[in-house]
Design a protein around this motif. Structure first.
Motif, PDB file in Angstrom:
ATOM      1  N   PRO A   8      10.058  25.683   4.483  1.00 53.25           N
ATOM      2  CA  PRO A   8      11.145  26.353   3.179  1.00 53.25           C
ATOM      3  C   PRO A   8      10.862  25.965   2.117  1.00 53.25           C
ATOM      4  O   PRO A   8      11.315  26.372   1.380  1.00 53.25           O
ATOM      5  N   ARG A   9      10.105  25.164   1.880  1.00 54.79           N
ATOM      6  CA  ARG A   9       9.997  24.585   1.051  1.00 54.79           C
ATOM      7  C   ARG A   9       9.134  25.027  -0.327  1.00 54.79           C
ATOM      8  O   ARG A   9       9.835  25.827  -1.461  1.00 54.79           O
ATOM      9  N   ALA A  10       8.808  26.356   0.137  1.00 53.26           N
ATOM     10  CA  ALA A  10       7.922  27.646  -0.896  1.00 53.26           C
ATOM     11  C   ALA A  10       9.649  28.256  -1.277  1.00 53.26           C
ATOM     12  O   ALA A  10       9.550  29.008  -0.620  1.00 53.26           O
ATOM     13  N   PRO A  11       9.747  28.239  -2.380  1.00 50.69           N
ATOM     14  CA  PRO A  11      10.998  28.718  -3.190  1.00 50.69           C
ATOM     15  C   PRO A  11      10.789  30.065  -2.691  1.00 50.69           C
ATOM     16  O   PRO A  11      10.764  31.281  -3.196  1.00 50.69           O
ATOM     17  N   VAL A  12      11.221  30.362  -1.038  1.00 54.90           N
ATOM     18  CA  VAL A  12      10.795  31.945  -1.009  1.00 54.90           C
ATOM     19  C   VAL A  12      12.098  32.824  -1.279  1.00 54.90           C
ATOM     20  O   VAL A  12      12.140  33.840  -1.256  1.00 54.90           O
ATOM     21  N   THR A  13      12.668  32.104  -2.298  1.00 54.85           N
ATOM     22  CA  THR A  13      13.566  32.920  -2.904  1.00 54.85           C
ATOM     23  C   THR A  13      13.297  34.014  -3.138  1.00 54.85           C
ATOM     24  O   THR A  13      12.213  35.194  -3.397  1.00 54.85           O
ATOM     25  N   LYS A  14      14.579  34.724  -2.526  1.00 49.70           N
ATOM     26  CA  LYS A  14      14.508  36.119  -3.240  1.00 49.70           C
ATOM     27  C   LYS A  14      14.876  36.298  -4.166  1.00 49.70           C
ATOM     28  O   LYS A  14      15.232  36.132  -5.356  1.00 49.70           O
ATOM     29  N   ARG A  15      14.631  38.031  -4.801  1.00 47.70           N
ATOM     30  CA  ARG A  15      15.497  38.466  -5.752  1.00 47.70           C
ATOM     31  C   ARG A  15      17.232  37.784  -6.138  1.00 47.70           C
ATOM     32  O   ARG A  15      17.133  38.484  -4.849  1.00 47.70           O
ATOM     33  N   SER A  16      17.133  37.244  -6.681  1.00 48.84           N
ATOM     34  CA  SER A  16      18.859  37.583  -7.007  1.00 48.84           C
ATOM     35  C   SER A  16      19.765  38.608  -7.825  1.00 48.84           C
ATOM     36  O   SER A  16      19.291  38.368  -8.566  1.00 48.84           O
ATOM     37  N   ILE A  17      20.517  39.076  -7.107  1.00 48.70           N
ATOM     38  CA  ILE A  17      21.017  40.160  -7.718  1.00 48.70           C
ATOM     39  C   ILE A  17      22.493  40.137  -8.409  1.00 48.70           C
ATOM     40  O   ILE A  17      23.483  38.932  -7.309  1.00 48.70           O
ATOM     41  N   SER A  18      22.744  39.868  -9.847  1.00 45.55           N
ATOM     42  CA  SER A  18      23.890  39.573 -10.187  1.00 45.55           C
ATOM     43  C   SER A  18      25.041  40.959  -9.741  1.00 45.55           C
ATOM     44  O   SER A  18      24.556  41.843  -9.530  1.00 45.55           O
ATOM     45  N   LYS A  19      26.554  40.376  -8.848  1.00 45.02           N
ATOM     46  CA  LYS A  19      27.233  41.425  -8.686  1.00 45.02           C
ATOM     47  C   LYS A  19      27.861  41.695  -9.663  1.00 45.02           C
ATOM     48  O   LYS A  19      28.619  43.201  -8.963  1.00 45.02           O
ATOM     49  N   ASP A  20      27.237  41.535 -10.801  1.00 44.92           N
ATOM     50  CA  ASP A  20      28.040  42.889 -12.095  1.00 44.92           C
ATOM     51  C   ASP A  20      27.485  43.790 -12.543  1.00 44.92           C
ATOM     52  O   ASP A  20      27.568  44.475 -12.943  1.00 44.92           O
ATOM     53  N   SER A  21      25.962  42.969 -11.667  1.00 44.04           N
ATOM     54  CA  SER A  21      25.060  44.277 -11.981  1.00 44.04           C
ATOM     55  C   SER A  21      25.198  45.593 -11.959  1.00 44.04           C
ATOM     56  O   SER A  21      25.875  45.903 -10.470  1.00 44.04           O
ATOM     57  N   ALA A  22      25.228  46.234 -12.740  1.00 45.23           N
ATOM     58  CA  ALA A  22      25.551  48.174 -12.507  1.00 45.23           C
ATOM     59  C   ALA A  22      24.306  48.211 -11.112  1.00 45.23           C
ATOM     60  O   ALA A  22      24.448  49.490 -10.087  1.00 45.23           O
ATOM     61  N   GLU A  23      22.789  48.211 -10.951  1.00 42.54           N
ATOM     62  CA  GLU A  23      22.063  48.059  -9.971  1.00 42.54           C
ATOM     63  C   GLU A  23      23.119  47.637  -8.582  1.00 42.54           C
ATOM     64  O   GLU A  23      22.942  48.215  -7.687  1.00 42.54           O
ATOM     65  N   TYR A  24      23.467  46.980  -8.293  1.00 39.88           N
ATOM     66  CA  TYR A  24      24.262  45.849  -7.253  1.00 39.88           C
ATOM     67  C   TYR A  24      25.618  47.413  -6.811  1.00 39.88           C
ATOM     68  O   TYR A  24      25.631  47.598  -5.700  1.00 39.88           O
ATOM     69  N   ARG A  25      26.096  47.588  -7.702  1.00 42.93           N
ATOM     70  CA  ARG A  25      26.855  48.362  -7.614  1.00 42.93           C
ATOM     71  C   ARG A  25      26.592  49.453  -7.371  1.00 42.93           C
ATOM     72  O   ARG A  25      27.474  50.024  -6.053  1.00 42.93           O
ATOM     73  N   LEU A  26      25.859  49.882  -7.683  1.00 43.05           N
ATOM     74  CA  LEU A  26      25.302  51.444  -7.241  1.00 43.05           C
ATOM     75  C   LEU A  26      25.203  50.792  -5.586  1.00 43.05           C
ATOM     76  O   LEU A  26      24.946  51.878  -5.482  1.00 43.05           O
ATOM     77  N   ARG A  27      23.703  50.126  -5.929  1.00 41.08           N
ATOM     78  CA  ARG A  27      23.475  49.558  -3.727  1.00 41.08           C
ATOM     79  C   ARG A  27      24.291  50.240  -2.797  1.00 41.08           C
ATOM     80  O   ARG A  27      25.178  50.698  -2.441  1.00 41.08           O
ATOM     81  N   ARG A  28      25.652  49.447  -3.343  1.00 38.02           N
ATOM     82  CA  ARG A  28      26.496  49.068  -2.494  1.00 38.02           C
ATOM     83  C   ARG A  28      27.297  50.055  -2.682  1.00 38.02           C
ATOM     84  O   ARG A  28      28.145  50.652  -1.483  1.00 38.02           O
ATOM     85  N   GLU A  29      26.951  50.620  -3.854  1.00 37.03           N
ATOM     86  CA  GLU A  29      28.514  51.757  -3.283  1.00 37.03           C
ATOM     87  C   GLU A  29      27.587  52.490  -2.294  1.00 37.03           C
ATOM     88  O   GLU A  29      27.724  53.723  -1.496  1.00 37.03           O
ATOM     89  N   ARG A  30      26.268  53.301  -2.600  1.00 33.43           N
ATOM     90  CA  ARG A  30      25.217  54.457  -1.909  1.00 33.43           C
ATOM     91  C   ARG A  30      25.928  53.575  -0.801  1.00 33.43           C
ATOM     92  O   ARG A  30      25.593  54.383   0.366  1.00 33.43           O
ATOM     93  N   ASN A  31      25.332  52.549  -0.434  1.00 35.20           N
ATOM     94  CA  ASN A  31      25.192  52.186   1.257  1.00 35.20           C
ATOM     95  C   ASN A  31      26.815  51.922   1.518  1.00 35.20           C
ATOM     96  O   ASN A  31      26.914  52.664   2.762  1.00 35.20           O
ATOM     97  N   ASN A  32      27.492  52.437   0.636  1.00 32.60           N
ATOM     98  CA  ASN A  32      29.509  52.014   1.127  1.00 32.60           C
ATOM     99  C   ASN A  32      29.437  53.672   1.802  1.00 32.60           C
ATOM    100  O   ASN A  32      29.819  53.629   2.539  1.00 32.60           O
ATOM    101  N   VAL A  33      29.055  54.673   1.220  1.00 33.59           N
ATOM    102  CA  VAL A  33      28.668  56.160   1.151  1.00 33.59           C
ATOM    103  C   VAL A  33      27.744  55.841   3.017  1.00 33.59           C
ATOM    104  O   VAL A  33      28.582  56.799   4.139  1.00 33.59           O
ATOM    105  N   ALA A  34      26.521  55.219   2.845  1.00 35.04           N
ATOM    106  CA  ALA A  34      26.221  55.798   4.603  1.00 35.04           C
ATOM    107  C   ALA A  34      26.839  54.968   5.673  1.00 35.04           C
ATOM    108  O   ALA A  34      27.029  55.807   6.402  1.00 35.04           O
ATOM    109  N   VAL A  35      26.815  54.042   5.118  1.00 32.64           N
ATOM    110  CA  VAL A  35      28.020  53.368   6.382  1.00 32.64           C
ATOM    111  C   VAL A  35      29.038  53.873   6.898  1.00 32.64           C
ATOM    112  O   VAL A  35      29.462  54.599   8.301  1.00 32.64           O
TER     113      VAL A  35
END
Lengths: 197, 197
Positions: free
Chosen positions: B106-133
């Motif tokens: 766990p030590r290596a900050p395997v951190t992933k890209r953190s995405i702001s939920k406010d981010s337009a990109e995030y919303r875009l992703r979400r919306e697309r996924n919702n459509v796909a779903v």
DNA sequence: AAGTATTGCGCAATTC
DNA sequence: CGAATTGCGCAATACT
């Protein structure tokens, strides 16, 4: 033979379809704001009754707004915020509805019963529902699986039956032919017997 | 007759099952904390990797992070899934913790890209996924429906076939009987034709 | 009236 | 990367 096996499967399958599960979904209702939990959390309250329009929504939330945005896929009528009973033209029991006149003010919250999301009762309800949901979905999955299996078995059985019909038909034709031959022969010449079926 | 109808349905049905949908579920992954959106909303951030103890973000490299993402690390823990309907189960939130292979800590900050939920990109992703779903679920619903219809039709067809077999069998027995009679009797009486079958 | 069962939805993790 | 799937919890309903 396989009959017994088939039977059992069929039985299971049948048991999966008691009369009618409930009633057809047919419910295109807009319960869209479901996922808003994220924002809802701010309010930390949900009203179980008709939490009408103005009340819940309209609250500071961008996410919601965005969700309302365009839905390329089968647009939804995001417009109205749920809670609108007659939305889908469902018959539902709109029961108590006439109370508030055509204009209900956001205030006069006939608030049925607001439950705090922190409330132990709320969590209890949620947890129970989650359990129920999992159970229900498992059931659905099993049902679907059974239906698929059933369909496959019926298909196989069908082929066998078709085959059998083919054999029987042929056999029948042969016998009929033989019979007609004999009939014609009555007492005249003696054509070969064609013993082969 | 109905054959054509059946066929078409079957065809549709078949098309609903291309080889394999994808792969069997088999994925009991613990994506439990999903609904925590309510809480998450406060953070307004989601880490695609395993956030975990203290270290979380700190890395901004997307690429690396994404690669890590696909790793099946904590995939198996809640093995409770398979076939186990155990509704009452309380299994499920036990999360991922401490079981990693010898290497990779766990030590290596395997951190992933953190995405702001406010981010337009995030919303875009979400919306697309919702459509796909939604699309995917509609598809599933249609498939299930087709399977059910298919099963029903096959069942009907089956009954008809069984019936037909019954008729043919009986007819055959009759003819055989007649034939045997004639055979024994040689050319004497004229047994009734029994044309009616 | 209260509790369970279903259903549509969005989220996030995975799979393709 | 982007679409398709899938398990999960939420909330609205349907049913008992």
């Amino acid at each position: 033979m396989s009959d017994s096996r088939v039977s059992s499967v069929i039985q299971e399958w049948v048991s999966s379809y008691p009369g009618q599960p409930h009633s057809q979904p047919l419910n295109p209702v807009a319960s869209n704001q479901a996922a808003q939990s994220s924002q809802m959390s701010q309010m930390d309250m949900i009203s179980y009754g008709q939490s009408h329009t103005g009340i819940i929504r309209g609250v500071t939330d961008e996410r919601v707004a965005e969700q309302m945005m365009g839905l390329p896929y089968l647009s939804y009528n995001t417009s109205c915020l749920s809670s609108n009973p007659n939305s889908g033209s469902l018959n539902h029991h709109q029961s108590h509805a006439g109370d508030f006149s055509p204009f209900l003010l956001p205030r006069a919250p006939v608030t049925k019963r607001s439950i705090s999301k922190d409330s132990a009762e709320y969590r209890l309800r949620r947890e129970r529902n989650n359990v129920a949901v999992r159970k229900s979905r498992d059931k659905a999955r099993r049902r679907i699986l059974l239906t698929q299996q059933r369909a496959l078995q019926l298909q196989e059985e069908n082929q066998k039956l078709q085959m059998k019909i083919g054999q029987l038909t042929q056999e029948l034709d042969t016998l009929k032919h033989i019979l007609s031959q004999r009939h014609l022969q009555g007492g005249e010449d003696g054509t070969p017997q064609e013993s082969a079926i």
